[in-house]
Design an enzyme around this catalytic site. Structure first.
Site: not given
Ligand code: GLN
Length: 553
Positions: A397, A528, A530
């Site tokens: 992410c 994600h 995970e």
């Molecule tokens: N801050 C980034 C976004 O909002 C990544 C979010 C995250 O890593 N969950 O896109």
């Protein structure tokens, strides 16, 4: 009318509530997951719910250093990390109805009142709030066709904030006494100065629970060491439970040992007897046991650095914030027969580039999800170091977005380049806000506005990610507001970055990597992974990353 089969006629959901006594943080989530697991191993269909006493409508607006990881369900709800434990232990996806907070319960009751659904009656905290809680629990059990619904109530007995949930337990138990069991997870300290296990805090907790009209059927006695017979008898006498229903739950090396410990005390049989649950006479935990064994037999180590910023809480280091990431690394390592050594390093330490050589000792570097500007310079430095020194890198992410930014900045030498999250005024926003999110943020309506939950993605032929998954079409869970800016994709591609995963309409970049000839493993994913890693089903991307790290050693 259709004739009912014998099974349908007798099937009745049973409810097991898990409450905490004495203090929090003694593993109520793991206890709940483990009870769910041992009942599942008896052939029962089990679902698990979490009740959080917060006013927050979901966990999306809670700071991870206060509340731990935000676990995103398949259908997009942002929840407590315990939901992740349930999914991992049971190996099933949990629906949104399985998580509730005080805020969400009140929100429903108020919405129903506005909708005239109470038919002109006075709507009162009691009974309407507990009734809403009960109706949600029943709905969740029905939705999962569960024989057993396990409901964990956050916090500890005696707190104002969970009184209404205990009231729901009391009401449901009064209505269906045969179908409800209550488990209190308590703590028995062994103060260093006296060296003796003390039962008094547990007695007090039991009394607090009783004062809410609720009586425990089982007490799980968490303690640094096993609870002896004498103390079991004492707890039984003073807390109104049968001595055999005081279950010793000492500290263990691994949380995955807990179901096996409970079975050593025949807990599933005791619960099935109490609730007259019809289940298999034998317990099948064989795959689970094999997994637990694999977690202890790995010889070669693989050293992974998780570079985050949410580790510090006063003088203490919190790893709970990245719990799903940590567990995912473990599962893949065990599968590969390796012993993972995971270090949590704070990105703030690497704002000074001189510190980067500390990373030499690691076989792989992972930058997990994150938000905001704190610690970003350090993360960018770490990514640059991993890229240039060919250390296997896995960005999740924000870890992917920053990898793209780092590449634009240092490899393509783009000037005044950033992500809109850090500097919205930069000339080149290689990572930008998604158009549909702009409007919501303008209204400062931030809760639940990210791209959340499971979405499909397509992986490119010949890519590292595709060879990891062994398939081109995948579905993964998301939680983000920003995206790779389509205006820069050509430029980044021409500069050598490979966009190896995309949304089905090809608009959103889901995975990015460097060609194998240039780097042993440099992969970033917008989703994600995970969140879908399971002990009995490790995640293929984590397995590919850990393998690459081990091989690059
Ligand atoms: N801050 C980034 C976004 O909002 C990544 C979010 C995250 O890593 N969950 O896109």
């Amino acid at each position: 009318m259709k004739k009912r089969t014998a099974k349908q006629a007798t099937k009745k959901t049973k409810y097991i509530f898990v409450v905490g006594g004495v203090m929090s943080g003694v593993g109520k989530g793991v206890a709940s997951s483990s009870i769910a697991k041992i009942l599942q191993a008896r052939g029962l269909s089990v679902t698990a719910l979490k009740i959080d006493p917060y006013i927050n409508v979901d966990a999306g607006t809670m700071n991870p250093t206060e509340h731990g990881e935000v676990f995103v369900l398949k259908d997009g709800l942002e929840t407590d990390q315990d939901m992740g434990n349930y999914e991992r232990f049971l190996g099933t996806d949990m629906p949104a109805i399985n998580y509730m907070t005080t805020g969400s319960v009140y929100q429903s009751v108020i919405r129903k009142e506005r909708n005239l659904e109470y038919g002109g009656h006075n709507v009162e905290v009691v009974p309407h709030i507990p009734l809403e809680v009960i109706s949600r629990i029943k709905h969740a059990a029905k939705k999962s066709a569960a024989d057993v619904a396990l409901i964990e109530i956050g916090g500890t007995v005696g707190e104002y904030q969970n009184i209404l949930f205990l009231e729901a337990v009391r009401m449901l138990k009064t209505e269906q006494p045969e179908d409800v069991a209550v488990v209190m997870v308590s703590y028995l300290p062994v103060p260093g100065s006296i060296g003796e296990m003390k039962t008094k805090p547990t007695q007090t907790a039991a009394r607090l629970l009783n004062s809410a009209g609720v009586f425990a059927d089982f007490i799980l006695a968490r303690a640094p060491v096993p609870v002896d017979k004498k103390r079991k008898e004492k707890i039984a006498r003073f807390c109104n439970v049968l001595p055999e229903n005081v279950i010793s739950a000492p500290d263990v090396d691994s949380i995955y040992d807990v179901p096996l410990r409970y079975e050593a005390e025949k807990l599933s049989s005791k619960i099935c007897d109490l609730l007259s649950l019809r289940c298999r006479t034998t317990s099948d935990l064989s795959r689970w046991k094999r997994f637990v064994t694999s977690s202890k037999t790995g010889k070669d180590t693989v050293k992974i650095a998780v570079v985050g910023k949410y580790f510090n809480s006063g003088d203490f280091v919190l790893s709970d914030v990245y719990i799903s990431v940590l567990e995912a690394i473990k599962y893949s390592s065990y599968k590969l027969g390796l012993k993972p050594e995971i270090s949590y390093v704070s990105s703030l330490d690497f704002e000074d580039k001189k510190q980067l050589k500390r990373l030499k000792e690691f076989d792989g570097i992972l930058v997990p999800g994150g938000f905001g500007t704190t610690g970003i310079t350090g993360k960018l430095n770490v990514i640059e170091y991993a890229r240039k020194n060919k250390i296997p890198y896995f960005g999740i992410c924000y870890g992917m977005q920053l990898a793209v930014l780092e590449y634009a900045k240092n490899k393509l030498r783009m000037k005044d380049v950033s992500t809109a999250e850090i500097n919205p005024d930069a000339k080149h926003l290689v990572i930008d806000i998604m158009p549909e999110q702009k409007e919501k943020i303008a209204q400062s309506d931030m809760g639940g506005t990210m791209r959340l939950g499971a979405y499909p993605a397509h992986l490119s032929t010949g890519s590292i990610v595709k060879s990891a998954y062994h398939q081109a079409e995948i579905t993964e869970r998301h939680r983000h507001r920003y995206e790779v800016n389509p205006a820069y994709i050509m430029k980044l591609q021409e500069g050598g970055l490979v966009f190896s995963g995309q949304s089905p309409d090809r608009r959103l970049m889901e995975a990015v990597e460097l060609p194998r000839e240039e780097h042993p493993f440099f992969v970033g994913v917008q989703f994600h992974p995970e969140l879908q890693a399971r002990p009995l089903d490790p995640h293929p991307l984590f397995t590919a990353f850990v393998k690459a790290a081990y091989e690059a050693k």
